[in-house]
Write an enzyme that holds these catalytic residues in place. Sequence first.
Site, PDB file in Angstrom:
ATOM      1  N   SER A 149       0.843  -1.197   0.000  1.00 50.20           N
ATOM      2  CA  SER A 149       0.000   0.000   0.000  1.00 50.20           C
ATOM      3  C   SER A 149       0.885   1.257   0.000  1.00 50.20           C
ATOM      4  O   SER A 149       1.663   1.443  -0.933  1.00 50.20           O
ATOM      5  CB  SER A 149      -0.959  -0.056   1.186  1.00 50.20           C
ATOM      6  OG  SER A 149      -1.991   0.887   1.042  1.00 50.20           O
ATOM      7  N   ASP A 225      -9.849  -5.737  -3.590  1.00 56.85           N
ATOM      8  CA  ASP A 225      -9.246  -4.719  -2.716  1.00 56.85           C
ATOM      9  C   ASP A 225     -10.172  -3.506  -2.645  1.00 56.85           C
ATOM     10  O   ASP A 225     -10.488  -2.893  -3.668  1.00 56.85           O
ATOM     11  CB  ASP A 225      -7.888  -4.333  -3.316  1.00 56.85           C
ATOM     12  CG  ASP A 225      -7.086  -3.395  -2.423  1.00 56.85           C
ATOM     13  OD1 ASP A 225      -7.692  -2.549  -1.738  1.00 56.85           O
ATOM     14  OD2 ASP A 225      -5.860  -3.528  -2.436  1.00 56.85           O
ATOM     15  N   HIS A 258      -7.274  -6.020   0.668  1.00 58.20           N
ATOM     16  CA  HIS A 258      -6.093  -5.171   0.924  1.00 58.20           C
ATOM     17  C   HIS A 258      -5.321  -5.611   2.177  1.00 58.20           C
ATOM     18  O   HIS A 258      -4.367  -4.965   2.570  1.00 58.20           O
ATOM     19  CB  HIS A 258      -6.574  -3.722   1.104  1.00 58.20           C
ATOM     20  CG  HIS A 258      -5.523  -2.672   0.927  1.00 58.20           C
ATOM     21  ND1 HIS A 258      -4.943  -2.380  -0.291  1.00 58.20           N
ATOM     22  CD2 HIS A 258      -4.921  -1.824   1.815  1.00 58.20           C
ATOM     23  CE1 HIS A 258      -4.056  -1.399  -0.156  1.00 58.20           C
ATOM     24  NE2 HIS A 258      -4.019  -1.049   1.120  1.00 58.20           N
TER      25      HIS A 258
END
Lengths: 280, 280
Positions: A149, A225, A258
């Site tokens: 991320s 995600d 995620h």
Amino acid sequence: MERLSQAKMFGGFVETYKHRSKATGTDMTLGLYLPPAASTGQRVPILWWLSGLACTEQNFLTKAGAQRFAAERGIALVVPDTSPRGLDLPGEHDSYDFGSGAGFYIDAMKKPWSEHYRMATYVSEELPSLLRSTKLPLDTRRMSLSGHSMGGHGALVLGLRNPTQYRSISAFAPICHPMETPWGQKAFTGYLGEDRECWSQYDACELMRSREVKTPLLVDQGSADEFLPTQLRPEHLEEAAQDSGTPLTLRYQEGYDHSYYFIATFIGDHFAFHSEHLLS
Amino acid sequence: MERLSQAKMFGGFVETYKHRSKATGTDMTLGLYLPPAASTGQRVPILWWLSGLACTEQNFLTKAGAQRFAAERGIALVVPDTSPRGLDLPGEHDSYDFGSGAGFYIDAMKKPWSEHYRMATYVSEELPSLLRSTKLPLDTRRMSLSGHSMGGHGALVLGLRNPTQYRSISAFAPICHPMETPWGQKAFTGYLGEDRECWSQYDACELMRSREVKTPLLVDQGSADEFLPTQLRPEHLEEAAQDSGTPLTLRYQEGYDHSYYFIATFIGDHFAFHSEHLLS
């Protein structure tokens, strides 16, 4: 460097350290995993892990299951924190996506952040130099870089900015085009100001288009995600890689979100990828 | 059962559920991992995991790396919480080793705990029955049991008390002789009162000596475990197993502590052990 903790895992050791950072002007904590091979006197290569928003060095070490592969392959893990700590700058602790826990791996240009939020220099210059100066059995000539991320953005950007320093780069669900997405725009405005030329120095898509980098890249992106529709833009990275001839492998993983459950599922593949470059 | 979350991992799904418990008179949360084999229509066997002091169902699912092995072997994980929640009994939240997060897998006899703290019944009776009543593809005729610390005690005790229900039992750093050690004495006094005959019904060493159980047991104990000198007493369990002819394998693991780093290192061995009994 002062060792704060040590625990045996897969025959090696998970450790945390505290040290004074010149780059940030603060104490910083650092996570480390030394594989069993590091106990035999040889220097082992390093996979750096850059964590996402709101993380410390602990999240990856406790959740990703990476040590199993690091042990098997004889690779050390170095896991920096995600921002300076112990400050109390105006607004620093008000949101999860700016300030503490959200350093974005950039050197801030705007006051009051520019004095302390210098995570690019900290991660890619100060820490390798610091590790070389210790007695830790690490081979800083063999380093690769990964992250998740915000940390995936960090891995891509620091890898592209320092192409001779890292042998391979990978990322899970990275923020690929921060100039064009909300997390990145908020961070860049806050840390860098309004100059978009300055922003582009910390944007993976822009960096890829502006310089010829032959470092191999692997990116995994979960199709489920929750941040994919708004924050990540892997399709822009793919275009930039195609246009610039950068060797990127982008994989969409069906149904993954995620979280660290996604990372844990594919971290073994990333070790296989980095091992090709670190162990040769 | 209401599903609260679902995330894909190793081709299967990590899920959490909320349900009303008759045993505890409260809502309870439950963690689950369904391996990819569960998506093919077949019912998969279950490895139960009982967690330690202060844990919820989350700790094991995020830290142990067990899903990799559960996926490979086609075994589901069921992870109960460690106590009732949402109550506010006098002193319930005052200490980490009694009350909330510290149910000790026993049915309390003493007021006010006896109305709600009925974790033995909850784990070994209500939950298997509840799982049978759902459409989840679980085979409750094939179940084994593992756990850590207080949950290692829980695995040993519930396994020994219900010898036909579980095919194999394992534990990491279990509280083996709670009647003789401080955590156990505090919990037993608080939940059960002063009657040591009643205590012995929840003490693995005492249970082993009082009944003939042929369920295979595997226990791993770190030699650097900070609680080994005062709380755990694996040597008493070994004596009880020898005296009673219970098939116990006790392994001391050199240099390992009480943490999930220790569990993650050896959880694969425990899957190999349970697989022999669950998959045959």
